[in-house]
Design a protein around this motif. Structure first.
Motif, PDB file in Angstrom:
ATOM      1  N   ALA A 189       1.679  14.669   1.923  1.00  0.00           N
ATOM      2  CA  ALA A 189       3.118  14.627   2.173  1.00  0.00           C
ATOM      3  C   ALA A 189       3.905  14.798   0.882  1.00  0.00           C
ATOM      4  O   ALA A 189       3.388  14.579  -0.214  1.00  0.00           O
ATOM      5  N   GLU A 190       5.150  15.182   1.043  1.00  0.00           N
ATOM      6  CA  GLU A 190       6.107  15.152  -0.058  1.00  0.00           C
ATOM      7  C   GLU A 190       6.656  13.730  -0.088  1.00  0.00           C
ATOM      8  O   GLU A 190       7.061  13.193   0.950  1.00  0.00           O
ATOM      9  N   VAL A 191       6.653  13.102  -1.261  1.00  0.00           N
ATOM     10  CA  VAL A 191       6.953  11.676  -1.336  1.00  0.00           C
ATOM     11  C   VAL A 191       8.079  11.388  -2.324  1.00  0.00           C
ATOM     12  O   VAL A 191       8.111  11.921  -3.431  1.00  0.00           O
ATOM     13  N   ARG A 192       8.988  10.536  -1.878  1.00  0.00           N
ATOM     14  CA  ARG A 192       9.967   9.888  -2.740  1.00  0.00           C
ATOM     15  C   ARG A 192       9.804   8.396  -2.512  1.00  0.00           C
ATOM     16  O   ARG A 192       9.349   7.984  -1.447  1.00  0.00           O
ATOM     17  N   ALA A 193      10.172   7.601  -3.506  1.00  0.00           N
ATOM     18  CA  ALA A 193       9.934   6.164  -3.387  1.00  0.00           C
ATOM     19  C   ALA A 193      11.131   5.360  -3.870  1.00  0.00           C
ATOM     20  O   ALA A 193      11.814   5.752  -4.825  1.00  0.00           O
ATOM     21  N   VAL A 194      11.357   4.243  -3.198  1.00  0.00           N
ATOM     22  CA  VAL A 194      12.419   3.307  -3.548  1.00  0.00           C
ATOM     23  C   VAL A 194      11.780   1.969  -3.866  1.00  0.00           C
ATOM     24  O   VAL A 194      10.965   1.463  -3.082  1.00  0.00           O
ATOM     25  N   LEU A 195      12.140   1.427  -5.014  1.00  0.00           N
ATOM     26  CA  LEU A 195      11.652   0.114  -5.414  1.00  0.00           C
ATOM     27  C   LEU A 195      12.837  -0.822  -5.570  1.00  0.00           C
ATOM     28  O   LEU A 195      13.820  -0.476  -6.228  1.00  0.00           O
TER      29      LEU A 195
ATOM     30  N   MET B  64       9.745   6.811   7.133  1.00  0.00           N
ATOM     31  CA  MET B  64       9.883   5.806   6.088  1.00  0.00           C
ATOM     32  C   MET B  64       8.789   4.767   6.264  1.00  0.00           C
ATOM     33  O   MET B  64       8.491   4.356   7.389  1.00  0.00           O
ATOM     34  N   VAL B  65       8.196   4.367   5.133  1.00  0.00           N
ATOM     35  CA  VAL B  65       7.158   3.342   5.126  1.00  0.00           C
ATOM     36  C   VAL B  65       7.523   2.320   4.066  1.00  0.00           C
ATOM     37  O   VAL B  65       7.669   2.667   2.895  1.00  0.00           O
ATOM     38  N   ILE B  66       7.688   1.071   4.489  1.00  0.00           N
ATOM     39  CA  ILE B  66       7.982  -0.006   3.550  1.00  0.00           C
ATOM     40  C   ILE B  66       6.709  -0.837   3.424  1.00  0.00           C
ATOM     41  O   ILE B  66       6.318  -1.545   4.346  1.00  0.00           O
TER      42      ILE B  66
ATOM     43  N   VAL C 132       5.174  -2.884   6.579  1.00  0.00           N
ATOM     44  CA  VAL C 132       3.952  -3.628   6.336  1.00  0.00           C
ATOM     45  C   VAL C 132       4.358  -4.934   5.650  1.00  0.00           C
ATOM     46  O   VAL C 132       4.462  -4.991   4.423  1.00  0.00           O
ATOM     47  N   PRO C 133       4.642  -5.964   6.448  1.00  0.00           N
ATOM     48  CA  PRO C 133       5.069  -7.237   5.864  1.00  0.00           C
ATOM     49  C   PRO C 133       3.951  -7.869   5.029  1.00  0.00           C
ATOM     50  O   PRO C 133       2.770  -7.758   5.365  1.00  0.00           O
ATOM     51  N   TRP C 134       4.380  -8.510   3.951  1.00  0.00           N
ATOM     52  CA  TRP C 134       3.430  -9.193   3.090  1.00  0.00           C
ATOM     53  C   TRP C 134       4.036 -10.511   2.673  1.00  0.00           C
ATOM     54  O   TRP C 134       5.140 -10.551   2.134  1.00  0.00           O
ATOM     55  N   MET C 135       3.322 -11.586   2.957  1.00  0.00           N
ATOM     56  CA  MET C 135       3.817 -12.901   2.568  1.00  0.00           C
ATOM     57  C   MET C 135       2.649 -13.868   2.461  1.00  0.00           C
ATOM     58  O   MET C 135       1.525 -13.549   2.845  1.00  0.00           O
TER      59      MET C 135
END
Length: 169
Positions: free
Chosen positions: A45-51, A100-102, A138-141
């Protein structure tokens, strides 16, 4: 179908573009491996990312693709983009993305989202998101947070919005 037809149908269509995936990471320890997530998506895929600002503290930059194939964005890019273009970066990224994938998505961002807050670039993108396009979370806690009844209600609320919540990792 003759042999020639089969061969032509197996060839990739050069006019078809790669899917555009907007990846995002929230501030939690799992963000350390976000670069590996980026690498796996760039293979197809073509990817951009937000942090988020908090995610920047955790991301192991040595895991990010070294070839610059992933453009990274953060809150500090929003005002610069606005001044240059006259609209928000969140609008531009939303329009660009097919998916979108978080991963990871923090409990804090889940709470902000469900409360309607959009106080950073990521939550602004979530607020404008068109749910006809897939959004994976994808929750992480911490384990003790997972067993809290509030978490179950929030996960259910995410799913009711049409978000694909991945919890079996």
């Amino acid at each position: 179908m003759n042999e020639s037809s089969r061969m032509n149908s197996a060839r990739p269509d050069p006019t078809r573009r790669k899917p555009r995936v907007l990846l995002a990471a929230c501030g939690c320890q799992a963000a350390e491996n976000f670069g590996l997530v980026c690498q796996s998506f760039t293979t197809w895929a073509e990817v951009r990312a937000v942090l988020t600002n908090d995610a920047w503290r955790f991301v192991n930059r040595s895991f990010l693709p070294p070839d610059g194939s992933v453009t990274l964005y953060s809150d500090r890019d929003q005002p610069v983009f606005w001044q240059r273009n006259g609209w928000g970066l969140h609008v531009d990224l939303h329009n660009w993305a097919d998916i979108m994938v978080i991963a990871p998505m923090s409990a804090n961002t889940i709470a902000k989202m469900l409360g309607g807050l959009c106080d950073n670039l990521l939550t602004s993108i979530i607020r404008i998101w068109d749910y006809k396009k897939p959004l994976y979370a994808v929750p992480w806690m911490e384990p003790s947070m997972w067993v809290n009844p509030l978490t179950a209600k929030q996960i259910q609320s995410l799913r009711q919005l049409g978000i694909i919540v991945v919890t079996d990792i």
